[in-house]
Scaffold this motif. Structure first.
Motif, mmCIF file in Angstrom:
data_model
loop_
_atom_site.group_PDB
_atom_site.id
_atom_site.type_symbol
_atom_site.label_atom_id
_atom_site.label_comp_id
_atom_site.label_asym_id
_atom_site.label_seq_id
_atom_site.Cartn_x
_atom_site.Cartn_y
_atom_site.Cartn_z
ATOM 1 N N TRP A 219 -0.486 3.289 -6.119
ATOM 2 C CA TRP A 219 -0.088 2.114 -5.355
ATOM 3 C C TRP A 219 0.712 2.502 -4.113
ATOM 4 O O TRP A 219 0.600 1.850 -3.071
ATOM 5 N N VAL A 220 1.515 3.547 -4.251
ATOM 6 C CA VAL A 220 2.259 4.027 -3.082
ATOM 7 C C VAL A 220 1.285 4.492 -2.001
ATOM 8 O O VAL A 220 1.447 4.181 -0.821
ATOM 9 N N PHE A 221 0.262 5.198 -2.424
ATOM 10 C CA PHE A 221 -0.737 5.668 -1.455
ATOM 11 C C PHE A 221 -1.486 4.493 -0.823
ATOM 12 O O PHE A 221 -1.724 4.474 0.390
ATOM 13 N N ALA A 222 -1.835 3.494 -1.653
ATOM 14 C CA ALA A 222 -2.582 2.342 -1.141
ATOM 15 C C ALA A 222 -1.757 1.563 -0.119
ATOM 16 O O ALA A 222 -2.238 1.244 0.982
ATOM 17 N N PHE A 223 -0.503 1.256 -0.474
ATOM 18 C CA PHE A 223 0.344 0.503 0.462
ATOM 19 C C PHE A 223 0.699 1.341 1.689
ATOM 20 O O PHE A 223 0.791 0.817 2.807
ATOM 21 N N GLY A 224 0.900 2.642 1.493
ATOM 22 C CA GLY A 224 1.208 3.510 2.626
ATOM 23 C C GLY A 224 0.050 3.611 3.599
ATOM 24 O O GLY A 224 0.238 3.593 4.828
ATOM 25 N N LEU A 225 -1.166 3.703 3.061
ATOM 26 C CA LEU A 225 -2.343 3.787 3.920
ATOM 27 C C LEU A 225 -2.553 2.481 4.679
ATOM 28 O O LEU A 225 -2.831 2.487 5.890
ATOM 29 N N LEU A 226 -2.422 1.358 3.966
ATOM 30 C CA LEU A 226 -2.552 0.059 4.624
ATOM 31 C C LEU A 226 -1.454 -0.137 5.671
ATOM 32 O O LEU A 226 -1.703 -0.668 6.765
ATOM 33 N N GLY A 227 -0.243 0.316 5.345
ATOM 34 C CA GLY A 227 0.855 0.232 6.310
ATOM 35 C C GLY A 227 0.586 1.049 7.553
ATOM 36 O O GLY A 227 0.940 0.642 8.677
ATOM 37 N N ASN A 228 -0.051 2.214 7.386
ATOM 38 C CA ASN A 228 -0.409 3.043 8.536
ATOM 39 C C ASN A 228 -1.386 2.314 9.449
ATOM 40 O O ASN A 228 -1.232 2.331 10.678
ATOM 41 N N VAL A 229 -2.387 1.659 8.856
ATOM 42 C CA VAL A 229 -3.408 0.974 9.654
ATOM 43 C C VAL A 229 -2.792 -0.181 10.443
ATOM 44 O O VAL A 229 -2.999 -0.309 11.661
ATOM 45 N N ILE A 230 -2.021 -1.037 9.757
ATOM 46 C CA ILE A 230 -1.445 -2.207 10.424
ATOM 47 C C ILE A 230 -0.415 -1.787 11.464
ATOM 48 O O ILE A 230 -0.370 -2.328 12.579
ATOM 49 N N SER A 231 0.444 -0.820 11.115
ATOM 50 C CA SER A 231 1.472 -0.365 12.055
ATOM 51 C C SER A 231 0.844 0.271 13.289
ATOM 52 O O SER A 231 1.350 0.106 14.407
#
Length: 309
Positions: A8-20
């Motif tokens: 989940w950390v990887f999933a949210f981190g990856l999504l955060g990278n895209v949006i940011s």
């Protein structure tokens, strides 16, 4: 591995990278315009300098904590993109604005960042160092999230959302939400807390937009459209100014009669008596000198002339 032990950390981190990353690219059209016009058009460089400073702090925090590669990647991208923005700004800004930006870079991004790193490195050790530095990052991030408060005050004062970028507010709210869950799953208070504040401010901006958008719509509806209303028709004679009209208006034994529109802004139809009170008693048919270039319609077709009465 991050992907195995913390999916989940990887999933949210990856999504955060895209949006940011999309948020970092949001000002790109502005700087393309600056490059084309060779002018900064009076806007300020402070938000971009602060963004570099914040990204640098989070990179160092991720290095201190370890196992935070996704936090490092997005902030490295942020430093690169924001540095390009600032470089373009310095290139095309007026001399005074250029000097102010350079001073701010030296004071904040070199002097301030170096002082914080040295302060934490030599005065604290181990877990205490990470805690102190983490709270410094929290304070800086909250101040960045609180920056739109001035815009929110303007919206409340003017009851207009003209200067509230709703798309950017929505993106920042999504970014804060994703990074909140990233920190929450990791049980990292220093990432979770500032993003709670960012989420609250983002929702508050969208709520203001929903509340005050109706005032802008009402103002648009109250705008009076420009039009000319038919009020009275009057028979006039056409007299040629020069020979240019001979090619368009064929000669007649009797003067040609046309209809002239007399309008007022109130769209009120008045009778002959009221018209006489406004313009005086009639003095026979009005004469309208018509230039050929102002005549609409060819021979044999309808002719329309607008005369000033």
């Amino acid at each position: 591995m991050l992907t195995i032990h913390h999916p989940w950390v990887f999933a949210f981190g990856l999504l955060g990278n895209v949006i940011s990353f999309m948020v970092f690219l949001a000002p790109l059209p502005t700087f393309i315009r600056v490059y084309k016009k060779k002018s900064t058009e009076g806007f300020q460089s402070l938000p971009y300098v602060v963004a570099i400073f914040s990204a640098m702090l989070w990179i160092y925090y991720a290095l201190l904590k370890g196992n935070s590669i996704l936090l490092i990647t997005i902030n490295v991208a942020g430093v690169i993109i924001e540095t390009i923005y600032v470089a373009i700004y310095i290139t095309y800004a007026p001399r005074q604005a250029r000097l102010s930006t350079l001073k701010l870079l030296l004071l904040m991004n070199f002097g301030g960042f170096s002082a914080i790193v040295l302060f934490c490195r030599y005065l604290f050790h181990g877990a205490v160092r990470l805690q102190v530095y983490g709270w410094i990052c929290v304070a800086i991030s909250i101040s960045v999230f609180a920056a739109p408060l001035s815009v929110m005050r303007t919206v409340i004062r003017t009851k207009s959302v003209e200067y509230l970028p709703i798309n950017l507010s929505l993106c920042l709210t999504l970014t804060a939400t994703v990074w909140f869950f990233y920190g929450f799953v990791q049980k990292d208070l220093y990432i979770t807390l500032p993003n709670v504040v960012g989420f609250v401010f983002g929702v508050a901006q969208m709520a203001l937009y929903a509340i005050y958008r109706k005032y802008d719509k009402q103002a648009e509806k109250q705008k009076i459209p420009e039009f000319v209303s038919p009020i009275k028709q009057e028979t006039v004679e056409i007299q040629s100014i020069d020979n240019k009209t001979e090619d368009i208006i064929p000669p007649h034994e009797d003067p040609q009669e046309i209809e002239v529109v007399i309008g007022n802004k109130d769209n009120v139809i008045i009778d002959d008596e009221e018209l006489g009170n406004l313009y005086g008693p009639p003095h026979g048919p009005s004469t309208c000198n018509v230039d050929a270039e102002k005549i609409v319609g060819g021979p044999g077709g309808p002719t329309s002339v607008q005369c000033a009465v």
